[in-house]
Design an enzyme around this catalytic site. Structure first.
Site, PDB file in Angstrom:
ATOM      1  CE  LYS A  58      63.309  73.886  53.582  1.00 23.07           C
ATOM      2  NZ  LYS A  58      63.251  73.123  54.819  1.00 23.07           N
ATOM      3  CB  CYS A 112      57.493  71.957  54.098  1.00 22.58           C
ATOM      4  SG  CYS A 112      57.864  72.838  55.600  1.00 22.58           S
TER       5      CYS A 112
HETATM    6  N1  SAJ Z   1      53.441  61.578  53.763  1.00 20.52           N
HETATM    7  C1  SAJ Z   1      52.929  60.538  52.982  1.00 20.52           C
HETATM    8  N2  SAJ Z   1      53.756  59.488  52.686  1.00 20.52           N
HETATM    9  C2  SAJ Z   1      55.048  59.431  53.111  1.00 20.52           C
HETATM   10  C3  SAJ Z   1      55.562  60.476  53.902  1.00 20.52           C
HETATM   11  C4  SAJ Z   1      54.726  61.542  54.209  1.00 20.52           C
HETATM   12  O1  SAJ Z   1      51.768  60.558  52.549  1.00 20.52           O
HETATM   13  O2  SAJ Z   1      55.734  58.459  52.778  1.00 20.52           O
HETATM   14  C5  SAJ Z   1      52.581  62.741  54.061  1.00 20.52           C
HETATM   15  C6  SAJ Z   1      52.352  62.994  55.541  1.00 20.52           C
HETATM   16  O3  SAJ Z   1      51.266  62.277  56.025  1.00 20.52           O
HETATM   17  C7  SAJ Z   1      52.108  64.501  55.566  1.00 20.52           C
HETATM   18  C8  SAJ Z   1      52.985  65.029  54.419  1.00 20.52           C
HETATM   19  O4  SAJ Z   1      53.272  63.907  53.610  1.00 20.52           O
HETATM   20  O5  SAJ Z   1      50.755  64.791  55.258  1.00 20.52           O
HETATM   21  C9  SAJ Z   1      54.292  65.679  54.863  1.00 20.52           C
HETATM   22  O6  SAJ Z   1      54.889  64.973  55.926  1.00 20.52           O
HETATM   23  P1  SAJ Z   1      56.474  64.938  56.241  1.00 20.52           P
HETATM   24  O7  SAJ Z   1      56.637  64.254  57.514  1.00 20.52           O
HETATM   25  O8  SAJ Z   1      57.200  64.399  55.077  1.00 20.52           O
HETATM   26  O9  SAJ Z   1      56.894  66.458  56.245  1.00 20.52           O
HETATM   27  P2  SAJ Z   1      56.724  67.734  57.189  1.00 20.52           P
HETATM   28  O10 SAJ Z   1      56.077  68.752  56.324  1.00 20.52           O
HETATM   29  O11 SAJ Z   1      56.096  67.441  58.476  1.00 20.52           O
HETATM   30  O12 SAJ Z   1      58.245  68.134  57.498  1.00 20.52           O
HETATM   31  C10 SAJ Z   1      59.208  68.082  56.489  1.00 20.52           C
HETATM   32  C11 SAJ Z   1      60.383  67.401  57.126  1.00 20.52           C
HETATM   33  N3  SAJ Z   1      61.171  66.790  56.113  1.00 20.52           N
HETATM   34  C12 SAJ Z   1      61.521  65.485  56.145  1.00 20.52           C
HETATM   35  O13 SAJ Z   1      61.117  64.690  56.958  1.00 20.52           O
HETATM   36  C13 SAJ Z   1      62.470  65.090  55.056  1.00 20.52           C
HETATM   37  C14 SAJ Z   1      61.233  68.377  57.905  1.00 20.52           C
HETATM   38  O14 SAJ Z   1      62.474  67.820  58.304  1.00 20.52           O
HETATM   39  C15 SAJ Z   1      61.517  69.624  57.092  1.00 20.52           C
HETATM   40  O15 SAJ Z   1      62.258  70.581  57.811  1.00 20.52           O
HETATM   41  C16 SAJ Z   1      60.211  70.247  56.756  1.00 20.52           C
HETATM   42  O16 SAJ Z   1      59.485  69.320  55.937  1.00 20.52           O
HETATM   43  C17 SAJ Z   1      60.514  71.547  56.086  1.00 20.52           C
HETATM   44  O17 SAJ Z   1      60.550  72.582  56.780  1.00 20.52           O
HETATM   45  O18 SAJ Z   1      60.812  71.597  54.910  1.00 20.52           O
END
Ligand code: SAJ
Length: 428
Positions: free
Chosen positions: A214, A268
């Site tokens: 995880k 997360c």
């Molecule tokens: N971000 C970037 N660049 C990227 C991708 C994201 O700067 O290429 C930033 C986003 O703007 C945001 C942060 O990272 O500020 C996190 O965004 P995210 O969409 O990666 O993650 P979360 O926190 O909304 O949700 C994630 C999800 N994981 C994935 O998409 C792999 C979700 O499925 C998980 O269940 C969740 O974390 C969790 O509970 O761990």
């Protein structure tokens, strides 16, 4: 117990009715189990029992009403109501403390509640995201409190949630699940239980493996975003557009570079890498460095803003700055660990005034026009879809000076008449 799970006569208690606990309780209830949801917030308990969810999620109201009306789900704040259940599922938060070490007090108090209520032969499931080795430690805590032997007198499993807000009910059914048992029998029992609604694959393993899996998933994203952010820094030094470079690099069949930006927020990604390395005696520092790089991104945006203000000869302390977006990611109202807020904090003492506007977040300016009127600079901090089609020519007329800083690659072509800078946009 195996039989009771198969026949769905096993009784379940879910501890913590938040973003994960409530949907999980609803799923088990609608699969036919009798579920008692335990939650210390009394107002939340009342709401749920009247068939109304306290969280926003597609389909939740219908599914909750069904679970309540069938009599299969009931919420309570009384620990006596969860005495003698067959299965306990713990869904409590595991936040970081100020010093970035995990705060496991919610988990420990949930485990104590369960220890007082359980009977021999119970299955305890932890869905919370936890540092490696925690499930085994919690099994020892139960033994200390009850005298029951882990693996012999009770079963214990770590079953990390892997769902994304906005798609929880679909992902609970179709995502694959990792079930980490303190013994193989524990994981096997949990598989029978989760099969009642999971259609995705189920993998059984040890609890320490599932804990690491995880945390690795989110650390993978965090480290890769940090790499993309470092590429953005370099693009400024070489005077190129990092997004053009990334797009070209990603045309390679085995390369998939992430998206640089003002930072990494949410509940997360900023937390899980710390949980992953916390119990380790030693690590290589890469994971910590990635965290530092991502946490430092709002400061790069501050540098870009101040550079732009210099080009129009406006001292920062005279500048009125409008920040567009406060949520941590696009089209969301969630501001937890938002890099936009970190950016506001980083500039608030150095400029004349900071205004914020986010159509999804309460407490920000009522209208975009109001936020921009008389402003000297606009900083885009969240990639909300509505920000992609703004009419900068008209908006620019409301402003005193026209500086535009893009922290989220929202503006493809800088509008006429603006001093423009953006993360990774080294060509400006
Ligand atoms: N971000 C970037 N660049 C990227 C991708 C994201 O700067 O290429 C930033 C986003 O703007 C945001 C942060 O990272 O500020 C996190 O965004 P995210 O969409 O990666 O993650 P979360 O926190 O909304 O949700 C994630 C999800 N994981 C994935 O998409 C792999 C979700 O499925 C998980 O269940 C969740 O974390 C969790 O509970 O761990």
């Amino acid at each position: 117990m195996r039989d009771r799970i198969e026949k769905r006569t096993a009784e379940i208690a879910v501890i913590g009715l938040g973003y994960i606990g409530l949907p999980t309780a609803i799923m088990f209830a609608n699969a036919g189990f009798k579920v008692t949801g335990y939650e210390i917030r009394k107002d939340v308990v009342e709401r749920i029992n009247s068939g109304k969810a306290h969280i926003v999620e597609p389909d939740i109201d219908d599914l909750l009403r069904k679970a309540i009306e069938s009599g299969k789900l009931r919420a309570t704040s009384n620990p006596a109501d969860i005495r003698g259940k067959d299965v306990y599922i713990i869904c409590v938060q595991t936040p970081l403390r100020e010093d970035r070490t995990p705060n496991l007090t919610y988990l420990e108090s949930a485990v104590e509640t369960v220890a007082k209520a359980m009977k021999p032969g119970s299955l305890i499931v932890i869905e919370s995201t936890i540092p490696p080795l925690t499930t085994v430690r919690m099994a020892e805590l139960v033994e200390e409190l009850t005298g029951l032997k882990p693996g012999r007198d009770f079963y214990m499993v770590h079953a990390p949630e892997r769902v994304m807000p906005g798609r929880i009910f679909r992902e609970l059914v179709y995502n694959s699940r990792i079930l980490g048992g303190i013994t193989s029998e524990s994981a096997e029992l949990a598989e029978r239980l989760y099969r009642s609604f999971v259609k995705g694959q189920i993998f059984r393993t040890k609890s320490t493996v599932s804990e690491v899996v995880k945390l690795m998933e989110n650390t993978f994203r965090d480290v890769n975003i940090a790499l993309a952010n470092e590429f953005a820094y370099l693009a400024h030094q070489y005077g190129i557009n990092v997004f053009e470079a990334i797009e070209l690099a990603n045309s390679h069949p085995r390369v998939k570079i992430h998206v640089p930006g003002i930072g990494v927020g949410g509940h997360c990604l900023p937390k899980d890498p710390h949980l992953l390395v916390w119990p380790a005696k030693d690590d290589f520092g890469l994971i910590r460095l990635a965290r530092e790089i991502n946490d430092g991104m709002p400061l790069l945006v501050k540098d870009l803003l101040f550079e732009a203000l210099r080009t129009i000869n406006l001292p920062p302390e005279k500048a009125v700055v409008a920040v567009l977006g406060l949520a941590y990611k696009g089209d969301s109202d969630d501001t937890r660990n938002s890099p936009a807020s970190a950016f506001v904090e980083a500039i608030v003492d150095d400029v004349a005034e900071v205004r914020t506007y986010d159509p999804f977040v309460e407490g920000t300016h009522g209208s975009l026009e109001e936020a921009l009127r008389g402003a000297d600079a606009v900083v885009i901090a969240t990639d909300h879809t509505v920000f992609r089609s703004l009419d900068w020519e008209t908006l620019g007329k409301l402003m005193r000076n026209r500086v535009l800083i893009d922290g989220r690659r929202v503006v493809e072509v800088p509008p006429e008449g603006f001093v423009f800078k953006g993360v990774g946009r080294g060509e400006y």
